[in-house]
Design an enzyme around this catalytic site. Sequence first.
Site, short mmCIF file in Angstrom:
data_model
loop_
_atom_site.label_atom_id
_atom_site.label_comp_id
_atom_site.label_asym_id
_atom_site.label_seq_id
_atom_site.Cartn_x
_atom_site.Cartn_y
_atom_site.Cartn_z
N GLU A 1 0.83 -1.22 0.00
CA GLU A 1 0.00 0.00 0.00
C GLU A 1 0.86 1.26 0.00
O GLU A 1 1.85 1.34 0.74
CB GLU A 1 -0.89 -0.04 1.26
CG GLU A 1 -2.28 0.43 1.03
CD GLU A 1 -3.04 -0.42 0.00
OE1 GLU A 1 -3.10 -0.02 -1.16
OE2 GLU A 1 -3.55 -1.48 0.39
N GLY B 1 -11.85 2.59 -1.06
CA GLY B 1 -10.55 1.95 -1.25
C GLY B 1 -10.58 0.74 -2.15
O GLY B 1 -9.63 -0.05 -2.19
N ASP C 1 -4.25 0.70 -9.67
CA ASP C 1 -5.67 0.40 -9.86
C ASP C 1 -6.00 0.16 -11.33
O ASP C 1 -6.74 -0.77 -11.68
CB ASP C 1 -6.53 1.56 -9.34
CG ASP C 1 -6.16 1.92 -7.91
OD1 ASP C 1 -5.54 1.08 -7.24
OD2 ASP C 1 -6.49 3.03 -7.49
P1 ADP Z 1 -12.31 4.85 -4.71
O1 ADP Z 1 -11.39 4.47 -3.62
O2 ADP Z 1 -13.57 4.04 -4.72
O3 ADP Z 1 -11.65 4.91 -6.05
P2 ADP Z 1 -12.51 7.74 -4.93
O4 ADP Z 1 -12.80 8.70 -3.82
O5 ADP Z 1 -11.20 7.87 -5.59
O6 ADP Z 1 -12.78 6.31 -4.33
O7 ADP Z 1 -13.64 7.89 -6.06
C1 ADP Z 1 -15.01 7.75 -5.78
C2 ADP Z 1 -15.81 8.55 -6.79
O8 ADP Z 1 -15.88 7.86 -8.06
C3 ADP Z 1 -17.26 8.74 -6.39
O9 ADP Z 1 -17.41 9.81 -5.49
C4 ADP Z 1 -17.92 9.04 -7.75
O10 ADP Z 1 -17.70 10.37 -8.14
C5 ADP Z 1 -17.11 8.13 -8.68
N1 ADP Z 1 -17.87 6.85 -8.85
C6 ADP Z 1 -17.61 5.66 -8.29
N2 ADP Z 1 -18.53 4.72 -8.66
C7 ADP Z 1 -19.39 5.34 -9.51
C8 ADP Z 1 -20.56 4.95 -10.23
N3 ADP Z 1 -21.06 3.71 -10.16
N4 ADP Z 1 -21.17 5.88 -10.99
C9 ADP Z 1 -20.69 7.14 -11.05
N5 ADP Z 1 -19.61 7.57 -10.41
C10 ADP Z 1 -18.96 6.71 -9.63
P1 NG1 Z 2 -7.64 3.94 -4.03
O1 NG1 Z 2 -7.79 2.95 -2.97
O2 NG1 Z 2 -8.36 3.59 -5.30
O3 NG1 Z 2 -7.97 5.31 -3.54
C1 NG1 Z 2 -5.10 4.93 -4.25
C2 NG1 Z 2 -4.31 5.15 -5.55
C3 NG1 Z 2 -3.40 3.96 -5.85
C4 NG1 Z 2 -2.52 3.62 -4.65
C5 NG1 Z 2 -3.42 3.45 -3.41
C6 NG1 Z 2 -2.62 3.21 -2.15
C7 NG1 Z 2 -5.41 6.41 -7.35
C8 NG1 Z 2 -6.32 6.34 -8.50
N1 NG1 Z 2 -5.24 5.28 -6.67
O4 NG1 Z 2 -6.04 3.92 -4.45
O5 NG1 Z 2 -2.58 4.26 -6.98
O6 NG1 Z 2 -1.53 4.58 -4.45
O7 NG1 Z 2 -4.22 4.60 -3.18
O8 NG1 Z 2 -1.87 2.05 -2.24
O9 NG1 Z 2 -4.86 7.45 -7.07
#
Ligand code: ADP
Ligand code: NG1
Length: 488
Positions: free
Chosen positions: A72, A171, A218
């Site tokens: 991580e 996450g 990811d």
């Molecule tokens: P994650 O760890 O899940 O990647 P982020 O905070 O980086 O979390 O991103 C989450 C955002 O992605 C949500 O707030 C929304 O804007 C977008 N998202 C995720 N799933 C969907 C979906 N099914 N439809 C539309 N937007 C989505």
């Molecule tokens: P998530 O869990 O999707 O927010 C983020 C980063 C990864 C990695 C992890 C920590 C993005 C899109 N994703 O993941 O690249 O750094 O945190 O291991 O920024």
Amino acid sequence: MSNSNGNGNIDSFQSTNNNNNVTILDYKDLLKIKDEIFLKRLESIKDFFENEYGHEPEFFVKVPGRVNIIGEHIDYCGYPVLPMALEQCILLAASKNIEGFLHLKNSDKKYGNYKCEMKSVRIDLPSSGSPQWYNYFLCGIKGILDHLNNVLPTNFGMSIVINGNVPPAAGLSSSSALVSAATLTMAFIYKVNLNKNLLASIAAKCERYIGTQGGGMDQAIAFLAKKGCAQFIEFHPELNATSVKLPDNAYFVVANSLTQINKAATSDFNERVIECRLSCRILAKRCNFNNWKDITKFIHLQNLLQCNLYELEQLILNELTKDIYTIDDILEEFNISENELIMNFLTENTKDMKMFKLKQRALHVIQESIRVNKFRNLCESDSLSIDMLSQLMKGSHNSLRHLYECSHTNLNKLVELSEEVGVTGARLTGAGWGGCIVALCDSPEQCQRFIQELKEKYYSQLPQAKNKNLDEVIFSTCPQSGAEIYLC
Ligand code: ADP
Ligand code: NG1
């Protein structure tokens, strides 16, 4: 209850796709290889699409979420990680249109419709708070446009319906699944090479338009995942995924703390990236590399020094002696002005940082990388035990909690409860500050007991858990395949 290899639910289908391109299947072939729930979901997206646009979609795209088993906050330092793809995914239905518009509709009404001209795609981010959901989609569009040097046929548009069941902001990479789905849709429509490594790299780069400086894990697993195996993903010298067979008696459970955190809404994630880059540059400067300003990833520094991870760890302990570095410390170290620090070393949302915990962040990165290597080697060795893997996962969580400071009270509570009920291999997964833990059980019975115990001891006490379907909040999982296209 499936084990880590997904046995018990193996489908006999073998993809005929033996190159490294995204698999394309005929919709009718899916009837033979996908389960009923998945097919029903596709049918309902198809109906939704037809109702909204008055014609059938041309194709579907599937991109999975992921759970990172170990490794991580090290991908953006260039070090390998060990994730697996989830069953939960973004599914979308798409067709071209000739009006030159992008139409985005989501089957979940909380994500409102969006429309813009394809030739004027712009990602407008708020000065505070979370980005609008469609901006993640626009990142993917911009990624392919950049790749094509912005050459766009006139009157080219797309009509899209999105349906996602990856828990958002937890996450499990819902955002990257969405960005990667947009990237793949654009690439397919524009007849861009569908090489998985290329698409993963484009998607990783363009997701940074949302403001976070992620490392690419990811998007890599979204495209390169294989059913039945976790993937050891390397980023240097180039992106590469190697299948890792997890032990037959390993059962992974994901438990959502139900504390949501949108990475792009706070500066926490980028602050850690900046601290890693600064630590790396200080070490590079002290090791007399003239190009120290360009040495921002530990793997780059390690290659230049031709040392192993333990030697790099020792270098950190010798050189980064302070618990806290102030701005003045950094300016003195680099002999630069505050203006240069802000302009060339910090990002928009980290320019107000006043304190930097360089030693702690650097130690986490190197020690976590050592744990990833150990984990992978154990999976390939005869002397493997679930307990040994569990100890590495436990070490990872402690390091994320104390050195990297990206845990959350509720994540720590889940990890502590896991330990109390005999599951020692539990750790936060993904970026942290909320979201999920991943836990390792050694039998289906332990897995079921564990889920039950957490339902009783954690979720029954949690106001956010009321009225939730707990089967979506805590579930066992095994490695699934990566992105696919289904032709209608
Ligand atoms: P994650 O760890 O899940 O990647 P982020 O905070 O980086 O979390 O991103 C989450 C955002 O992605 C949500 O707030 C929304 O804007 C977008 N998202 C995720 N799933 C969907 C979906 N099914 N439809 C539309 N937007 C989505
Ligand atoms: P998530 O869990 O999707 O927010 C983020 C980063 C990864 C990695 C992890 C920590 C993005 C899109 N994703 O993941 O690249 O750094 O945190 O291991 O920024």
